[in-house]
Design an enzyme around this catalytic site. Structure first.
Site: not given
Ligand code: IPM
Ligand code: MG
Length: 356
Positions: A135, A190, A222, A246, A250
């Site tokens: 990032y 990884k 993975d 990230d 999710d």
């Molecule tokens: C998160 C989001 C952010 C990230 C984006 C919006 C930059 O997906 O906070 O997880 O990738 O960190």
């Molecule tokens: Mg995110």
């Protein structure tokens, strides 16, 4: 106690308003000041993170953040995109430790796409390193303007990197968090392919020698993605880099049925923090009054606990959220037959009432 309130875009303004409503019920000396961020700030000031917003955030004890982003900004130069605001806040405030809990509330077991027995009682914590990795490495590509603009370039790259101190400090955060929980850390890497993550694995292993009471397991990313849906309750604390964190956070959020329920905290070494729901700006439902404000309300609770030293008030908010769920109130994202569908403001009102 100063709180910078940054609602942002899309549903951000609606959900943050409910969290502010709930905070105002508490009898605490909270000084809240709002500012624009993301697309809203770009429209008004030509930049997603104006100097004035950054200054407000830096001077506050904590930042309460909504969400940023809208598809209509996808073609902007990268430094002007709404997402740069959150990345800029993380970097400028040094918010390297991101806490993303995935907790399955008893009443919402049915909202998950997984079998109830796999997720009932789920309580895992993903600790994502937030200011390093690919990032923040050197980028180059069609929309890179930081080190020059390359329109029409036929090659692009981003650089993955971690330094020893960056890995050490997040490893300490993870082991210390595990000590207060079930004393198990899974470090996700990884290392079989990437040098960056071989280094990560080595440094985490070294730091672990200072925490003999905590169990450490290493897992490839993975495999971790697979284990998260196969047997999520086998995890306690997961620690990983920015990019893997990230993605896995999710995934973990969906185990619980609704990303609309999950708060997050991003802290620096002085416990100054930014608190935001784990979900995004959801432009498709913005302005309709149907977004779930609970993730933001629970983020406000985390803020009270981690940055403002009011753990008791945080407990009260969390209990109030559980009680509205027990009353059967549900926003559309967590609605199921036999429960009562409510909108964003009604949900905020119900939590405020339960608090009182
Ligand atoms: C998160 C989001 C952010 C990230 C984006 C919006 C930059 O997906 O906070 O997880 O990738 O960190
Ligand atoms: Mg995110």
């Amino acid at each position: 106690m100063k709180i910078a309130v940054l609602p942002g875009d899309g549903i951000g303004t609606e959900i943050v308003a409910e969290a502010v409503k709930v905070l105002n019920v508490l009898d605490l000396p909270l000084e809240m000041e709002s500012a624009l961020v993301g697309g809203a700030a770009y429209e008004a000031h030509g930049h997603p993170l104006p100097e004035s917003t950054l200054k407000l955030a830096k001077e506050a004890d904590a930042v309460l953040f909504g969400a940023v982003g809208d598809w209509k900004y996808d073609t902007l130069d990268r430094p002007l995109r709404p997402e740069q605001a959150i990345l800029g806040l993380r970097k400028n405030l040094g918010l390297f430790a991101n806490f993303r809990p995935a907790i399955c509330y008893e009443q919402l077991v049915g909202a998950s796409s997984l079998k109830p027995e796999l997720i009932a009682g789920l309580d895992i914590l993903i600790i994502r390193e937030l200011t390093g990795d690919i990032y923040f490495g050197q980028p180059r590509g069609r929309r890179t303007a930081a080190d020059g603009h390359f329109p029409g370039s036929e090659e692009a790259f981003d650089t993955m990197r971690y330094s020893r101190p960056e890995i050490e400090r997040i490893a300490h955060v993870a082991f210390q968090a595990a000590r207060k929980r079930n004393k198990k850390v899974t470090s996700v890497d990884k290392a079989n392919v990437l040098e960056t993550f071989q280094f990560w694995k080595d440094v985490v292993t070294e730091v672990h020698t200072q925490y003999p009471d905590v169990e450490l397991q290493h897992m490839y990313v993975d495999n971790a993605a697979m284990q998260l849906v196969k047997a999520p309750k086998a995890f306690d604390v997961i620690v990983t880099g920015n990019m893997f964190g990230d993605i896995l956070s999710d995934e973990a959020s969906m185990l619980t049925g609704s990303i609309g329920m999950l708060p997050s905290a991003s802290l620096n070494s002085q416990n100054q923090g930014l608190y935001e729901p784990s979900h995004g700006s959801a432009p498709d439902i913005a302005g309709k009054g149907v977004a779930n404000p609970l993730a933001t309300i629970l983020s406000a609770a985390m803020m009270l606990r981690f940055s403002l030293n009011h753990a008791e008030a945080a407990d009260r908010i969390e209990a109030a959220v559980k009680s509205v769920l027990a009353q059967g109130l549900r926003t559309p994202d967590i609605y199921s037959e036999g429960t009562t569908k409510v909108g964003t403001a009604q949900m905020g009102d119900a939590v405020s009432k339960a608090l009182r």
